[in-house]
Scaffold this motif. Sequence first.
Motif, PDB file in Angstrom:
ATOM      1  N   ILE A 221     -39.089  31.660 -42.720  1.00 24.95           N
ATOM      2  CA  ILE A 221     -39.428  32.763 -41.812  1.00 24.95           C
ATOM      3  C   ILE A 221     -39.447  34.061 -42.604  1.00 24.95           C
ATOM      4  CG2 ILE A 221     -38.546  34.183 -39.906  1.00 24.95           C
ATOM      5  CD1 ILE A 221     -37.502  31.659 -38.593  1.00 24.95           C
ATOM      6  N   ASP A 222     -40.506  34.869 -42.441  1.00 28.03           N
ATOM      7  CA  ASP A 222     -40.420  36.233 -42.979  1.00 28.03           C
ATOM      8  C   ASP A 222     -40.138  37.204 -41.840  1.00 28.03           C
ATOM      9  OD1 ASP A 222     -42.634  37.925 -42.095  1.00 28.03           O
ATOM     10  OD2 ASP A 222     -43.970  37.005 -43.567  1.00 28.03           O
ATOM     11  N   LEU A 223     -39.551  38.324 -42.193  1.00 29.01           N
ATOM     12  CA  LEU A 223     -39.013  39.274 -41.214  1.00 29.01           C
ATOM     13  C   LEU A 223     -39.886  40.506 -41.065  1.00 29.01           C
ATOM     14  CD1 LEU A 223     -35.274  39.019 -42.355  1.00 29.01           C
ATOM     15  CD2 LEU A 223     -36.359  37.841 -40.437  1.00 29.01           C
ATOM     16  N   SER A 224     -41.180  40.368 -41.371  1.00 30.87           N
ATOM     17  CA  SER A 224     -42.087  41.515 -41.381  1.00 30.87           C
ATOM     18  C   SER A 224     -42.576  41.876 -39.989  1.00 30.87           C
ATOM     19  CB  SER A 224     -43.293  41.200 -42.275  1.00 30.87           C
ATOM     20  OG  SER A 224     -44.076  40.173 -41.691  1.00 30.87           O
ATOM     21  N   GLY A 225     -43.181  43.059 -39.891  1.00 33.46           N
ATOM     22  CA  GLY A 225     -43.860  43.465 -38.671  1.00 33.46           C
ATOM     23  C   GLY A 225     -42.988  44.116 -37.620  1.00 33.46           C
ATOM     24  N   TRP A 226     -41.685  44.074 -37.809  1.00 32.61           N
ATOM     25  CA  TRP A 226     -40.735  44.717 -36.910  1.00 32.61           C
ATOM     26  C   TRP A 226     -39.735  45.513 -37.738  1.00 32.61           C
ATOM     27  CZ3 TRP A 226     -38.634  42.258 -31.908  1.00 32.61           C
ATOM     28  CH2 TRP A 226     -39.649  41.581 -31.219  1.00 32.61           C
ATOM     29  N   SER A 227     -39.292  46.626 -37.227  1.00 33.25           N
ATOM     30  CA  SER A 227     -38.125  47.272 -37.809  1.00 33.25           C
ATOM     31  C   SER A 227     -36.910  46.390 -37.544  1.00 33.25           C
ATOM     32  CB  SER A 227     -37.894  48.644 -37.171  1.00 33.25           C
ATOM     33  OG  SER A 227     -36.572  49.083 -37.445  1.00 33.25           O
ATOM     34  N   PRO A 228     -36.048  46.171 -38.535  1.00 36.50           N
ATOM     35  CA  PRO A 228     -34.864  45.334 -38.314  1.00 36.50           C
ATOM     36  C   PRO A 228     -33.980  45.787 -37.153  1.00 36.50           C
ATOM     37  CG  PRO A 228     -35.209  45.626 -40.657  1.00 36.50           C
ATOM     38  CD  PRO A 228     -36.189  46.542 -39.964  1.00 36.50           C
ATOM     39  N   LYS A 229     -34.029  47.057 -36.805  1.00 37.91           N
ATOM     40  CA  LYS A 229     -33.165  47.511 -35.709  1.00 37.91           C
ATOM     41  C   LYS A 229     -33.571  46.896 -34.378  1.00 37.91           C
ATOM     42  CE  LYS A 229     -35.699  51.893 -35.032  1.00 37.91           C
ATOM     43  NZ  LYS A 229     -35.563  53.374 -35.130  1.00 37.91           N
ATOM     44  N   TYR A 230     -34.765  46.293 -34.307  1.00 36.80           N
ATOM     45  CA  TYR A 230     -35.215  45.636 -33.091  1.00 36.80           C
ATOM     46  C   TYR A 230     -35.084  44.112 -33.153  1.00 36.80           C
ATOM     47  CZ  TYR A 230     -37.285  50.201 -32.131  1.00 36.80           C
ATOM     48  OH  TYR A 230     -37.475  51.551 -31.926  1.00 36.80           O
ATOM     49  N   PHE A 231     -34.495  43.574 -34.221  1.00 34.65           N
ATOM     50  CA  PHE A 231     -34.360  42.123 -34.328  1.00 34.65           C
ATOM     51  C   PHE A 231     -33.485  41.601 -33.188  1.00 34.65           C
ATOM     52  CE2 PHE A 231     -34.838  41.700 -39.256  1.00 34.65           C
ATOM     53  CZ  PHE A 231     -36.164  42.083 -39.151  1.00 34.65           C
ATOM     54  N   PRO A 232     -33.895  40.490 -32.557  1.00 35.13           N
ATOM     55  CA  PRO A 232     -33.030  39.886 -31.534  1.00 35.13           C
ATOM     56  C   PRO A 232     -31.741  39.367 -32.158  1.00 35.13           C
ATOM     57  CG  PRO A 232     -34.918  38.481 -31.978  1.00 35.13           C
ATOM     58  CD  PRO A 232     -35.164  39.761 -32.710  1.00 35.13           C
ATOM     59  N   GLU A 233     -30.687  39.366 -31.372  1.00 31.84           N
ATOM     60  CA  GLU A 233     -29.368  38.985 -31.879  1.00 31.84           C
ATOM     61  C   GLU A 233     -29.368  37.571 -32.449  1.00 31.84           C
ATOM     62  OE1 GLU A 233     -25.567  37.108 -32.042  1.00 31.84           O
ATOM     63  OE2 GLU A 233     -27.090  36.632 -30.516  1.00 31.84           O
ATOM     64  N   ILE A 234     -30.116  36.658 -31.820  1.00 27.23           N
ATOM     65  CA  ILE A 234     -30.115  35.283 -32.299  1.00 27.23           C
ATOM     66  C   ILE A 234     -30.758  35.165 -33.676  1.00 27.23           C
ATOM     67  CG2 ILE A 234     -32.308  34.631 -31.194  1.00 27.23           C
ATOM     68  CD1 ILE A 234     -30.973  31.895 -30.583  1.00 27.23           C
ATOM     69  N   LEU A 235     -31.737  35.999 -33.974  1.00 25.92           N
ATOM     70  CA  LEU A 235     -32.354  35.993 -35.308  1.00 25.92           C
ATOM     71  C   LEU A 235     -31.343  36.446 -36.354  1.00 25.92           C
ATOM     72  CD1 LEU A 235     -34.744  35.753 -37.242  1.00 25.92           C
ATOM     73  CD2 LEU A 235     -35.467  38.052 -36.533  1.00 25.92           C
ATOM     74  N   VAL A 236     -30.609  37.500 -36.069  1.00 30.37           N
ATOM     75  CA  VAL A 236     -29.580  37.981 -37.000  1.00 30.37           C
ATOM     76  C   VAL A 236     -28.527  36.900 -37.222  1.00 30.37           C
ATOM     77  CG1 VAL A 236     -27.784  39.716 -37.377  1.00 30.37           C
ATOM     78  CG2 VAL A 236     -29.987  40.386 -36.377  1.00 30.37           C
ATOM     79  N   ARG A 237     -28.135  36.224 -36.153  1.00 27.61           N
ATOM     80  CA  ARG A 237     -27.124  35.167 -36.261  1.00 27.61           C
ATOM     81  C   ARG A 237     -27.600  34.046 -37.181  1.00 27.61           C
ATOM     82  NH1 ARG A 237     -26.405  32.049 -31.043  1.00 27.61           N
ATOM     83  NH2 ARG A 237     -26.436  34.184 -30.224  1.00 27.61           N
ATOM     84  N   TYR A 238     -28.862  33.637 -37.044  1.00 31.05           N
ATOM     85  CA  TYR A 238     -29.388  32.574 -37.893  1.00 31.05           C
ATOM     86  C   TYR A 238     -29.558  33.039 -39.335  1.00 31.05           C
ATOM     87  CZ  TYR A 238     -30.266  28.907 -34.419  1.00 31.05           C
ATOM     88  OH  TYR A 238     -30.107  27.908 -33.498  1.00 31.05           O
ATOM     89  N   CYS A 239     -29.934  34.303 -39.533  1.00 29.45           N
ATOM     90  CA  CYS A 239     -30.015  34.856 -40.890  1.00 29.45           C
ATOM     91  C   CYS A 239     -28.656  34.788 -41.590  1.00 29.45           C
ATOM     92  CB  CYS A 239     -30.485  36.310 -40.855  1.00 29.45           C
ATOM     93  SG  CYS A 239     -32.223  36.549 -40.439  1.00 29.45           S
ATOM     94  N   ASN A 240     -27.617  34.979 -40.829  1.00 27.30           N
ATOM     95  CA  ASN A 240     -26.265  34.987 -41.378  1.00 27.30           C
ATOM     96  C   ASN A 240     -25.666  33.601 -41.550  1.00 27.30           C
ATOM     97  OD1 ASN A 240     -25.470  37.671 -41.950  1.00 27.30           O
ATOM     98  ND2 ASN A 240     -25.240  38.103 -39.761  1.00 27.30           N
ATOM     99  N   SER A 241     -26.393  32.572 -41.133  1.00 29.13           N
ATOM    100  CA  SER A 241     -25.784  31.243 -41.143  1.00 29.13           C
ATOM    101  C   SER A 241     -26.764  30.197 -41.662  1.00 29.13           C
ATOM    102  CB  SER A 241     -25.254  30.893 -39.745  1.00 29.13           C
ATOM    103  OG  SER A 241     -26.282  31.006 -38.762  1.00 29.13           O
ATOM    104  N   ILE A 242     -27.270  29.336 -40.784  1.00 31.96           N
ATOM    105  CA  ILE A 242     -27.976  28.152 -41.255  1.00 31.96           C
ATOM    106  C   ILE A 242     -29.345  28.439 -41.885  1.00 31.96           C
ATOM    107  CG2 ILE A 242     -26.772  26.562 -39.719  1.00 31.96           C
ATOM    108  CD1 ILE A 242     -29.057  26.691 -37.789  1.00 31.96           C
ATOM    109  N   LEU A 243     -29.915  29.624 -41.675  1.00 32.33           N
ATOM    110  CA  LEU A 243     -31.208  29.941 -42.290  1.00 32.33           C
ATOM    111  C   LEU A 243     -31.084  30.979 -43.411  1.00 32.33           C
ATOM    112  CD1 LEU A 243     -33.725  30.016 -39.289  1.00 32.33           C
ATOM    113  CD2 LEU A 243     -33.170  28.132 -40.834  1.00 32.33           C
ATOM    114  N   ARG A 244     -29.900  31.176 -43.915  1.00 34.20           N
ATOM    115  CA  ARG A 244     -29.692  32.250 -44.900  1.00 34.20           C
ATOM    116  C   ARG A 244     -30.514  32.066 -46.182  1.00 34.20           C
ATOM    117  NH1 ARG A 244     -25.381  28.913 -44.599  1.00 34.20           N
ATOM    118  NH2 ARG A 244     -24.596  27.941 -46.515  1.00 34.20           N
ATOM    119  N   LYS A 245     -30.897  30.818 -46.497  1.00 38.18           N
ATOM    120  CA  LYS A 245     -31.723  30.560 -47.673  1.00 38.18           C
ATOM    121  C   LYS A 245     -33.208  30.436 -47.320  1.00 38.18           C
ATOM    122  CE  LYS A 245     -28.298  30.167 -50.671  1.00 38.18           C
ATOM    123  NZ  LYS A 245     -28.118  31.132 -51.805  1.00 38.18           N
TER     124      LYS A 245
END
Length: 290
Positions: A221-245
Amino acid sequence: MIDLEKIRAIDIHTHAEEPCGCHADDGYDELQTTMAKYFRAPWQHPPTIPETAAHFRAQNIAAVIFPVDAERETGYRRYSNDEVIAQVRANDDVLIPFASIDPWKGKMGVREARRLIEDHGIRGFKFHPTMQGFFANDRMAYPLYEVLQEHGCVALFHTGQTGVGSGMPGGNGMRLKYSNPMYMDDVAVDFPDLKIILAHPSFPWQEEALAVAQHKPNVYIDLSGWSPKYFPEILVRYCNSILRKKVLFGSDWPMITPERWLADFDDIAIRDEIRPDILKMNAARLLGLV
């Protein structure tokens, strides 16, 4: 050549735009102007490839850059892959070229893809189902995917609704349904060795995108097209865990500048030890730079 030791990040998602004034307007200028207002982009005319390179060089950031070939569906003439490659070659200390071929071009597109890979070393291709008017799992596109898989290339697919065509009559004729990431799940099954990137937080299908990336080893997954301040909480959670790589920094330049994206990324709850992978190393591994 990109010097990984010197750059601070790799932006996996930037757009090459035709130099303003060097083409007869076929309607694309209106789309660009409308998008610039939507994103509050800080430019009056879309930047050229040399201007893009200078901007990223000043920011000490490398970038993957590509055109979008959507001639059949939109009527906008494409920015030639060969022209993009030639300009990127002069700026290869910061830019990495991807190509774009409308899958509706059939055998012609397959031949072009093979030539670009074998003659120019192209490492990836951008697909935009919404602009190109196709479902990613349409079998008519499979011969093109076969060439990409054969050569170890990346297939980067636009997903979700990021603002392209927003506010224009009929959304500028763009149908959002084509960019549901679940259609890329079929591609990941049928081409298990094809490296696939689901571009953007996939609104309104964020959880579908996360499920596909978690389930299929070849999907990122790439994180483009949105400012990170608008990322949904579940996306941040996955970035911090099982999808961190498997998550990658992308800005969507020129609509969002990399410095704006990075400043907003600093303020969200991503674990410090994970940031270097998201900003640089995940992309470096995917692109074969390490």
